[in-house]
Design a protein around this motif. Structure first.
Motif, PDB file in Angstrom:
ATOM      1  N   PHE A   1       0.728  -1.271  -0.056  1.00  0.00           N
ATOM      2  CA  PHE A   1       0.035   0.004   0.039  1.00  0.00           C
ATOM      3  C   PHE A   1       0.902   1.298  -0.074  1.00  0.00           C
ATOM      4  CE2 PHE A   1      -2.484   3.296   1.674  1.00  0.00           C
ATOM      5  CZ  PHE A   1      -3.657   3.144   0.998  1.00  0.00           C
ATOM      6  N   GLY A   2       1.842   1.454   0.759  1.00  0.00           N
ATOM      7  CA  GLY A   2       2.919   2.535   1.001  1.00  0.00           C
ATOM      8  C   GLY A   2       3.451   2.511  -0.559  1.00  0.00           C
TER       9      GLY A   2
ATOM     10  N   PRO B   1      -5.936  10.064  -4.523  1.00  0.00           N
ATOM     11  CA  PRO B   1      -7.318  10.573  -3.738  1.00  0.00           C
ATOM     12  C   PRO B   1      -7.476   9.862  -2.198  1.00  0.00           C
ATOM     13  CG  PRO B   1      -7.649   9.653  -5.701  1.00  0.00           C
ATOM     14  CD  PRO B   1      -6.321   9.671  -5.696  1.00  0.00           C
ATOM     15  N   ILE B   2      -7.212   8.344  -2.262  1.00  0.00           N
ATOM     16  CA  ILE B   2      -7.276   7.414  -1.313  1.00  0.00           C
ATOM     17  C   ILE B   2      -6.498   7.687   0.034  1.00  0.00           C
ATOM     18  CG2 ILE B   2      -7.242   5.106  -0.481  1.00  0.00           C
ATOM     19  CD1 ILE B   2      -7.928   4.166  -3.161  1.00  0.00           C
ATOM     20  N   ALA B   3      -5.156   8.180  -0.308  1.00  0.00           N
ATOM     21  CA  ALA B   3      -4.267   8.559   0.612  1.00  0.00           C
ATOM     22  C   ALA B   3      -4.516   9.907   1.204  1.00  0.00           C
ATOM     23  CB  ALA B   3      -2.809   8.627  -0.125  1.00  0.00           C
TER      24      ALA B   3
ATOM     25  N   THR C   1      10.530  -0.881  -2.705  1.00  0.00           N
ATOM     26  CA  THR C   1       9.328  -1.696  -2.737  1.00  0.00           C
ATOM     27  C   THR C   1       8.605  -1.589  -4.179  1.00  0.00           C
ATOM     28  OG1 THR C   1       8.995  -1.796  -0.609  1.00  0.00           O
ATOM     29  CG2 THR C   1       7.354  -2.820  -1.879  1.00  0.00           C
ATOM     30  N   THR C   2       8.444  -2.315  -5.209  1.00  0.00           N
ATOM     31  CA  THR C   2       7.715  -2.266  -6.429  1.00  0.00           C
ATOM     32  C   THR C   2       6.504  -2.581  -6.111  1.00  0.00           C
ATOM     33  OG1 THR C   2       9.801  -2.970  -7.425  1.00  0.00           O
ATOM     34  CG2 THR C   2       7.682  -3.117  -8.856  1.00  0.00           C
ATOM     35  N   CYS C   3       5.605  -1.589  -6.529  1.00  0.00           N
ATOM     36  CA  CYS C   3       4.237  -1.871  -6.406  1.00  0.00           C
ATOM     37  C   CYS C   3       3.682  -2.834  -7.324  1.00  0.00           C
ATOM     38  CB  CYS C   3       3.388  -0.285  -6.734  1.00  0.00           C
ATOM     39  SG  CYS C   3       1.463  -0.516  -6.384  1.00  0.00           S
TER      40      CYS C   3
ATOM     41  N   PHE D   1       3.156   2.874   5.365  1.00  0.00           N
ATOM     42  CA  PHE D   1       2.310   3.807   4.421  1.00  0.00           C
ATOM     43  C   PHE D   1       3.306   4.695   3.875  1.00  0.00           C
ATOM     44  CE2 PHE D   1      -2.126   2.665   5.470  1.00  0.00           C
ATOM     45  CZ  PHE D   1      -1.809   1.273   5.304  1.00  0.00           C
ATOM     46  N   TYR D   2       3.876   5.421   4.849  1.00  0.00           N
ATOM     47  CA  TYR D   2       4.747   6.667   4.920  1.00  0.00           C
ATOM     48  C   TYR D   2       6.321   6.370   4.569  1.00  0.00           C
ATOM     49  CZ  TYR D   2       0.627   9.347   5.055  1.00  0.00           C
ATOM     50  OH  TYR D   2      -0.668   9.984   4.867  1.00  0.00           O
TER      51      TYR D   2
END
Length: 164
Positions: free
Chosen positions: A25-26, A42-44, A85-87, A123-124
């Motif tokens: 998610f991060g 927008p979700i963040a 980290t690759t999304c 996340f951050y």
């Protein structure tokens, strides 16, 4: 008639362990960030606003106005730290991971602290040293994250967890 499938049911939770989903998610939040490192996702943005809203519900009108003003005027908002980290998740999976945290928030002050620690860490991408405050040591931050992971796993036992 068939029952509607919720977003939580549509996700293959075996793809990653719980921490893996949080890191993903991060990484997903990092895929849509602006030029200043602030998320334009927008979700963040909604998640950040939900945290502020939840904090101000317990305060007087004057305290609420001060917090809202400080929030918008402050430069100390969490900044996304680029990770390696690759999304590997899509928008729907990201919404499901967000749901994990949002469903846990607002139940108790302690649980909120644990979820905030998880948000900062995963996340951050905040390092342990940045999570330390005058009220929380680095070790407290580590314990808050571990307790938050345990609480998430207790509620969502279907998501695998890696024991260290």
């Amino acid at each position: 008639m068939t029952a509607a499938v919720t977003i939580m049911q549509a996700v293959d939770w075996t793809r990653f362990d719980l921490e893996g989903w949080l890191y993903q998610f991060g990484a997903w939040m990092n895929t849509v960030s602006g030029t200043c490192g602030k998320s334009i996702n927008p979700i963040a943005v909604a998640m950040d606003q939900a945290v502020v809203k939840q904090k101000i519900q317990k305060l007087s009108d004057e305290q609420k106005e001060k917090i809202i003003a400080d929030h918008f005027l402050s430069d100390t908002k969490p900044k996304l730290i680029r990770s390696k980290t690759t999304c590997l998740i899509d928008d729907n999976e990201a919404r499901a991971v967000q749901r994990l945290i949002l469903d846990m928030q607002g139940q108790s002050e302690i649980l909120d602290d644990w979820m905030n620690a998880i948000i900062c860490r995963y996340f951050y991408g905040s390092p342990w040293s940045a999570m330390a405050t005058e009220d929380r040591t680095q070790m407290d931050a580590r314990m808050d994250v571990k307790c938050g992971i345990a609480a998430l796993h207790a509620r969502y036992g279907f998501i695998p967890i890696r024991i260290k």
